[in-house]
Enzyme design. Sequence first.
Site, mmCIF file in Angstrom:
data_model
loop_
_atom_site.group_PDB
_atom_site.id
_atom_site.type_symbol
_atom_site.label_atom_id
_atom_site.label_comp_id
_atom_site.label_asym_id
_atom_site.label_seq_id
_atom_site.Cartn_x
_atom_site.Cartn_y
_atom_site.Cartn_z
ATOM 1 N N ALA A 78 -3.592 7.754 -5.124
ATOM 2 C CA ALA A 78 -2.213 7.278 -5.251
ATOM 3 C C ALA A 78 -2.313 5.811 -5.667
ATOM 4 O O ALA A 78 -2.513 4.922 -4.836
ATOM 5 C CB ALA A 78 -1.484 7.423 -3.928
ATOM 6 N N GLY A 115 0.828 -1.203 0.000
ATOM 7 C CA GLY A 115 0.000 0.000 0.000
ATOM 8 C C GLY A 115 0.857 1.245 0.000
ATOM 9 O O GLY A 115 2.065 1.176 -0.242
ATOM 10 N N ASN A 116 0.252 2.381 0.247
ATOM 11 C CA ASN A 116 1.009 3.625 0.356
ATOM 12 C C ASN A 116 0.368 4.525 1.400
ATOM 13 O O ASN A 116 -0.655 4.175 1.978
ATOM 14 C CB ASN A 116 1.133 4.305 -1.022
ATOM 15 C CG ASN A 116 -0.223 4.634 -1.600
ATOM 16 O OD1 ASN A 116 -0.965 5.422 -1.045
ATOM 17 N ND2 ASN A 116 -0.558 3.994 -2.722
ATOM 18 N N ARG A 117 0.959 5.695 1.615
ATOM 19 C CA ARG A 117 0.545 6.543 2.741
ATOM 20 C C ARG A 117 -0.608 7.486 2.432
ATOM 21 O O ARG A 117 -0.907 8.364 3.228
ATOM 22 C CB ARG A 117 1.742 7.374 3.212
ATOM 23 C CG ARG A 117 2.873 6.553 3.750
ATOM 24 C CD ARG A 117 3.967 7.440 4.289
ATOM 25 N NE ARG A 117 5.219 6.708 4.404
ATOM 26 C CZ ARG A 117 5.484 5.857 5.384
ATOM 27 N NH1 ARG A 117 4.609 5.652 6.342
ATOM 28 N NH2 ARG A 117 6.625 5.210 5.404
ATOM 29 N N SER A 118 -1.254 7.340 1.298
ATOM 30 C CA SER A 118 -2.329 8.277 0.955
ATOM 31 C C SER A 118 -3.476 8.173 1.966
ATOM 32 O O SER A 118 -3.967 7.087 2.249
ATOM 33 C CB SER A 118 -2.854 7.962 -0.444
ATOM 34 O OG SER A 118 -3.967 8.767 -0.716
#
Length: 426
Positions: free
Chosen positions: A275, A208-211
């Site tokens: 993102a 995943g990512n930090r969005s």
Amino acid sequence: MLLNKHIIVGICGGIASYKAVELVSRLQQAGAVVDVIMTEHAEDFVRPLTFSTMSHRPVYSDLWEPSGQAAERHIALAEIAEALVIVPATANTIAKLAHGMADNMVTAVALATKAPLLLAPAMYKEMYMHPATQANLALLRERGAVVVEPEVGRLASGAFGPGRLPETSVLLGAISMLLGRKGDLAGRKVVVTAGGTQEPIDPVRYIGNRSSGKMGYALAMEARDRGAHVTLISGPVALPAPYGVEVHPVMTALQMRDAVYNAIRNADALVMSAAVADFRPLEAAAHKIKKGQGEFAGMPRAAGQAERDADGFPLYLTHNPDILGGLAAQLGQPEGGIQLQRRLIRVGFAAETDDVLAHAQSKLVAKQLDLLIANDVSRSDSGFGADTNKVFIFHANGAVEDLPVMPKTEVATAIWDRVVSLLGMA
Ligand code: CTP
């Protein structure tokens, strides 16, 4: 949206009237001019002083007081109001409104005003479900009233069912939407993506990512408050679904692509603030990968090239499709591509940590965008998780705007301002 708006909040005699105190406070904090009118029985639950302390204005209730001033006042309030919001709306008041009765200050103002009416019913479930209440609500809806459905949950009586007053944020969303329904995006359909995608490794793990989704949700709410029909395609986020927005939850980039390509066919604008993960595991494992099985992570067992070393194992990734980039390629094709019903304004975001301007400019061109919003996510006041953003807006004609650090809600306003002027030119 709420700044300087004159809103009348009518309070009826139901236990949920105590929750209207927070609504009045939030409206006042947002800059609205709030006049509270209470029915006689509402005063049995909450004292007028509580509301006047929150609204910073007098509270009205007695239509029949001897000076006659209240009778005059109800006409003045009815004329000046930009919205009449009845929270909570009881079965009794709903019935009176449906039949044009005006026996107290709330119902008299409702009859005298041309302002749009919003009702937030809250009551015991059987009273709400009763055919009489439902018929009265249907009649009011037919006449243009907006009814914010009560939530299903535990009621004050202890019973479970429909009848709970929704959260204040929901009511604020409904009021903002009502006030903005004739805004500069009225009649427009817009699609917004938000949050990050999650690419499964196995049933319990993902890339995943930090969005946080804050920018995309702010964009969706702003478009709603300017009158647009908004489809919000959202990766997993910890934010409540905005009132009045059609939310399509997705998990992966592939799901987001399908949802976007489906939603844009009759849309006027697409704003991709999501993102999107550029890579995903080649194949998600069907079962949780155990410590000893790591060498097969992300790849079909048959491929079998993985060499597990003493400390770790490789995770095989493959490219996800570029949703915006793919769209540009498909729109150029006479056959087999996506067929759009209208010209679609396309807005992308570029999250960069270095060489922000050069990367942004090349993304605008490569993805054939009308606008590209570039932000430096290495700054603490910009990008992932922050409530503020520092952005550059790149235009297809080569113009570049350097905006100061501002709340994401104001960045959303600035973006839609640009989209509105592009729509005017289209
Ligand atoms: N985007 C997309 N599909 C992807 C990746 C990104 O549609 N698979 C969109 C994003 O929503 C954003 C824009 O393209 O509006 C730019 O995203 P960004 O991740 O900054 O750019 P990439 O094209 O992925 O380039 P890179 O990661 O190499 O910087």
